[in-house]
Design an enzyme around this catalytic site. Sequence first.
Site, PDB file in Angstrom:
ATOM      1  N   SER A  46       4.282  10.505 -27.880  1.00  0.00           N
ATOM      2  CA  SER A  46       4.448   9.962 -26.528  1.00  0.00           C
ATOM      3  C   SER A  46       3.492   8.827 -26.213  1.00  0.00           C
ATOM      4  O   SER A  46       3.732   8.056 -25.284  1.00  0.00           O
ATOM      5  CB  SER A  46       4.290  11.078 -25.485  1.00  0.00           C
ATOM      6  OG  SER A  46       2.999  11.657 -25.564  1.00  0.00           O
ATOM      7  N   ASP A 301      -1.916  10.206 -16.229  1.00  0.00           N
ATOM      8  CA  ASP A 301      -1.398  11.486 -15.750  1.00  0.00           C
ATOM      9  C   ASP A 301      -2.158  12.705 -16.269  1.00  0.00           C
ATOM     10  O   ASP A 301      -1.675  13.822 -16.165  1.00  0.00           O
ATOM     11  CB  ASP A 301       0.083  11.622 -16.122  1.00  0.00           C
ATOM     12  CG  ASP A 301       0.308  11.510 -17.627  1.00  0.00           C
ATOM     13  OD1 ASP A 301      -0.677  11.494 -18.384  1.00  0.00           O
ATOM     14  OD2 ASP A 301       1.478  11.419 -18.047  1.00  0.00           O
ATOM     15  N   HIS A 304      -1.843  10.978 -20.767  1.00  0.00           N
ATOM     16  CA  HIS A 304      -1.602   9.647 -21.316  1.00  0.00           C
ATOM     17  C   HIS A 304      -2.513   8.618 -20.648  1.00  0.00           C
ATOM     18  O   HIS A 304      -2.883   8.761 -19.477  1.00  0.00           O
ATOM     19  CB  HIS A 304      -0.137   9.258 -21.116  1.00  0.00           C
ATOM     20  CG  HIS A 304       0.814  10.241 -21.697  1.00  0.00           C
ATOM     21  ND1 HIS A 304       1.434  11.213 -20.930  1.00  0.00           N
ATOM     22  CD2 HIS A 304       1.238  10.424 -22.976  1.00  0.00           C
ATOM     23  CE1 HIS A 304       2.209  11.948 -21.711  1.00  0.00           C
ATOM     24  NE2 HIS A 304       2.117  11.492 -22.949  1.00  0.00           N
TER      25      HIS A 304
END
Length: 340
Positions: A46, A301, A304
């Site tokens: 991610s 967040d 990340h």
Amino acid sequence: MMGFSWKLFYVFGILFWGFSQRWRTVESNGGSFSCEFRAIYNFGDSNSDTGGISAAMSEILSPNGETFFGHPAGRACDGRLIIDFIAENLKLPYLSAYLDSVGTNFRHGANFATGGSSIRPPGYSPFNLWVQISQFIQFKARTTSLYNQLTLNIKQVLASIPDIIGQLPQAIHTLYNEGARFFWVHNTGPIGCLPVSVLYEISKPWNLDKNGCVRLQNEVAVEFNRQLKDMISQLRAQLPFARFTYVDVYSAKYTLVSDAKNIGFVEAVNFCCGNCMKKGMANGTVYGNPCNHPSKHISWDGIHYSQAANIWVAERILNGSFSDPPLSIQSACHHQTTIL
């Protein structure tokens, strides 16, 4: 290569970025030579996913993407990722996610990164164990037995590293057989400095280092990186016609975290947008509302990095300052004796 028939010539990455055989070496005004790459192939999770997981599994919603794109752009971030800055540096378009079939363009490469990806076969991932550890920390009483259990789980993760690293040569050789010759390999970052890790450990100072990061988790990352670097050294010997650039992302990110205030960020434990990946309402509280100044936060967040942090890290790794051999990304097609 997931159905890809294109022959690769260059591969870099988080774990890798790849470049097609459409390349050339050009002379700059100063007389030095740089590599002109025509395509990038990225493999990762991610941290470099530009829309794969959002297209195939769970759509990434607003306010993700609003700082730069003005709308959600498939990235778990307020703006651009390091892979985006790599594309900019090489004067290439942003990578389209391979799992996204809408409006994609693979003329300049493809992004195979998806959230939660692992180099290991399906069914087990060391990150599953990290989830278990986090859940255990969150819901169990903070007692001596917790410490013993946490230590045991850390030992399990450490014991799994050789098997994880052992998957790398097969992947590299597969890409090499497709024509890949140049590999830009990122190590793992200081996972113990992520707010999601630190907040679970904040009441246990014995497990925090001088910069407030979770000591045990970072020790695992350091050991993983040591074994990864050793494996890259072995691959250099096995594939003498390939070129490997090992990029110490851990050191770059830890430097950012340890000197956050002097650089212009708020404390690294703070993050901008809680539950941005799960926007909704619970108990009258709206989740997904970002802070007023995302550029002041290292973490977007809690998991990340923000665009501002990604810019800071990218500027320092793309010039070769954290690379072995110490080559910029523009010179990654050249040979230089390893300093390992």
